[in-house]
Scaffold this active site. Structure first.
Site, PDB file in Angstrom:
ATOM      1  N   HIS A 134       3.890  -3.673  -8.178  1.00 18.75           N
ATOM      2  CA  HIS A 134       2.837  -4.079  -7.503  1.00 18.75           C
ATOM      3  C   HIS A 134       1.689  -4.196  -8.532  1.00 18.75           C
ATOM      4  CE1 HIS A 134       0.119  -5.655  -4.522  1.00 18.75           C
ATOM      5  NE2 HIS A 134       0.152  -4.746  -3.695  1.00 18.75           N
ATOM      6  N   CYS A 269      -2.543   2.499  -1.142  1.00 20.49           N
ATOM      7  CA  CYS A 269      -2.802   1.069  -1.252  1.00 20.49           C
ATOM      8  C   CYS A 269      -3.152   0.378   0.218  1.00 20.49           C
ATOM      9  CB  CYS A 269      -1.486   0.709  -1.740  1.00 20.49           C
ATOM     10  SG  CYS A 269      -0.061   0.980  -0.629  1.00 20.49           S
TER      11      CYS A 269
HETATM   12  N1   CP Z   1      -2.215  -3.034  -0.746  1.00 19.74           N
HETATM   13  C1   CP Z   1      -1.786  -4.422  -0.368  1.00 19.74           C
HETATM   14  O1   CP Z   1      -1.223  -5.110  -1.216  1.00 19.74           O
HETATM   15  O2   CP Z   1      -2.058  -4.791   1.028  1.00 19.74           O
HETATM   16  P1   CP Z   1      -1.632  -6.034   1.452  1.00 19.74           P
HETATM   17  O3   CP Z   1       0.125  -5.951   1.900  1.00 19.74           O
HETATM   18  O4   CP Z   1      -2.281  -6.096   3.165  1.00 19.74           O
HETATM   19  O5   CP Z   1      -1.613  -7.293   0.618  1.00 19.74           O
HETATM   20  N1  NVA Z   2       5.043  -0.211  -0.428  1.00 20.92           N
HETATM   21  C1  NVA Z   2       4.534  -1.024   0.306  1.00 20.92           C
HETATM   22  C2  NVA Z   2       3.344  -1.787  -0.246  1.00 20.92           C
HETATM   23  C3  NVA Z   2       2.410  -2.663   0.894  1.00 20.92           C
HETATM   24  C4  NVA Z   2       1.191  -3.183   0.280  1.00 20.92           C
HETATM   25  C5  NVA Z   2       5.562  -2.319   0.607  1.00 20.92           C
HETATM   26  O1  NVA Z   2       5.884  -2.922  -0.214  1.00 20.92           O
HETATM   27  O2  NVA Z   2       5.599  -2.783   1.950  1.00 20.92           O
END
Ligand code: CP
Ligand code: NVA
Length: 310
Positions: A134, A269
């Site tokens: 990410h 996050c």
């Molecule tokens: N942190 C983040 O990516 O949040 P969302 O899943 O809401 O986009």
């Molecule tokens: N690790 C989490 C992050 C969400 C923003 C997921 O992938 O669901």
């Protein structure tokens, strides 16, 4: 120069940047946040498609606003309402969408799905989260730490929880920027092996350090930053009950933080699962940086889009 590298380019993961380039991108984000974009409108008369195969609050909305801020038009598409949901391939979807739009921001499952789409698309593709990483989150994370701590090199960043996409990108960013990163996960939930290999090289190049283990109390000792994320990620398919069992002792709470630095900042996050990976007291408390961190998604992405599309 990061500007040259990013111009008209995909942004699929942080592995395309070296430490100096990442720093330049963060400096540009800080500058744009402080000064505003003024007349900078590189996306004027351009449309950016936002394709989400998983839910999103922050990434989707911050990208929509970032595109508008730079003069462009965001077009949000969910996988389920496209023919993608009926079996059209991701490559064909990318081929066709890139005939209509000037760039694609994509959240999907396997990282290979993203790279296949990018290879078939004729426009820049940006990673809005895959199961592997990410990177846009990590840009906002580093920006937030810079704001709170003034600089990054030499700080101790302790990640606690699942060795997931967010942890992988954080490890990459932290070791590219000279930080001392610890990652404490259950043995069954360690970060991706090939990312660990890559980060070992970063440590040699950038004077950073990385320690992986399974004892959060040890991991957070003296930490300047403590970071956590959900125990079960989207698409992971893990039973929440067995996850709660596996992550016993990995909650970021007052007791765990008592071993960190006195002026520790706490990051997540989001979305948070209050009472699981983090307590209400901590996320709502004075050490929490999570709302500024969420805001910085926007500023980091304005800088990123500005470099790709100008
Ligand atoms: N942190 C983040 O990516 O949040 P969302 O899943 O809401 O986009
Ligand atoms: N690790 C989490 C992050 C969400 C923003 C997921 O992938 O669901």
């Amino acid at each position: 120069m990061v500007r040259h590298k990013l111009r008209s380019s995909d942004f699929l993961s942080l592995d395309m940047l070296d430490g100096d380039e990442l720093e330049d991108l963060l400096d540009e984000a800080l500058r744009l946040k402080a000064e505003g974009v003024k007349g900078f409108r590189p996306l004027a008369h351009r449309t950016i498609g936002l394709l989400f195969e998983k839910p999103s609050t922050r990434t989707r909305v911050s990208f929509e606003v970032a595109v508008i801020t730079l003069g462009g038009h965001p077009l949000t598409l969910s996988g389920g309402e496209l023919q993608l949901g009926r079996g059209e391939t991701i490559e064909d979807t990318g081929r066709v969408l890139s005939r209509y739009v000037d760039g694609l921001v994509v959240r999907t499952f396997g990282h290979d799905r993203l790279t296949a789409l990018a290879a078939a698309s004729g426009v820049p593709v940006i990673n809005a989260l895959t199961d592997l990483c990410h990177p846009c989150q990590a840009l906002a994370d580093m920006l937030t730490i810079m704001e709170y701590k003034g600089s990054l090199a030499g700080l101790k960043l302790a990640y606690v929880g699942d060795g997931n996409n967010v942890a992988n990108s954080l490890l990459r960013a932290g070791t590219l920027l000279g930080m001392n990163v610890t990652v404490s996960t259950p043995e069954s939930h360690a970060p991706e092996a090939r990312i660990i290999e890559e980060c070992i090289e970063h440590c040699e190049t950038y004077g950073s350090s990385m320690e992986l283990g399974h004892d959060p109390t040890y991991g957070v000792r003296g930490a300047d930053i403590v970071y956590t994320d959900a125990w079960v990620s989207m698409g992971a398919g893990e039973d929440p009950e067995s996850a709660r069992e596996a992550f016993k002792g990995f909650q970021v709470n007052d007791e765990l933080l008592s071993g960190a630095s006195d002026d520790v900042m706490v990051m997540h996050c989001l979305p948070a699962h209050r009472g699981e990976e983090i307590t209400d007291e901590v996320i709502d408390g004075s050490r929490s940086a999570v709302w500024d961190q969420a805001e910085n998604r926007l500023h980091a992405q304005v800088a990123l889009l500005g470099m790709i599309f100008s």
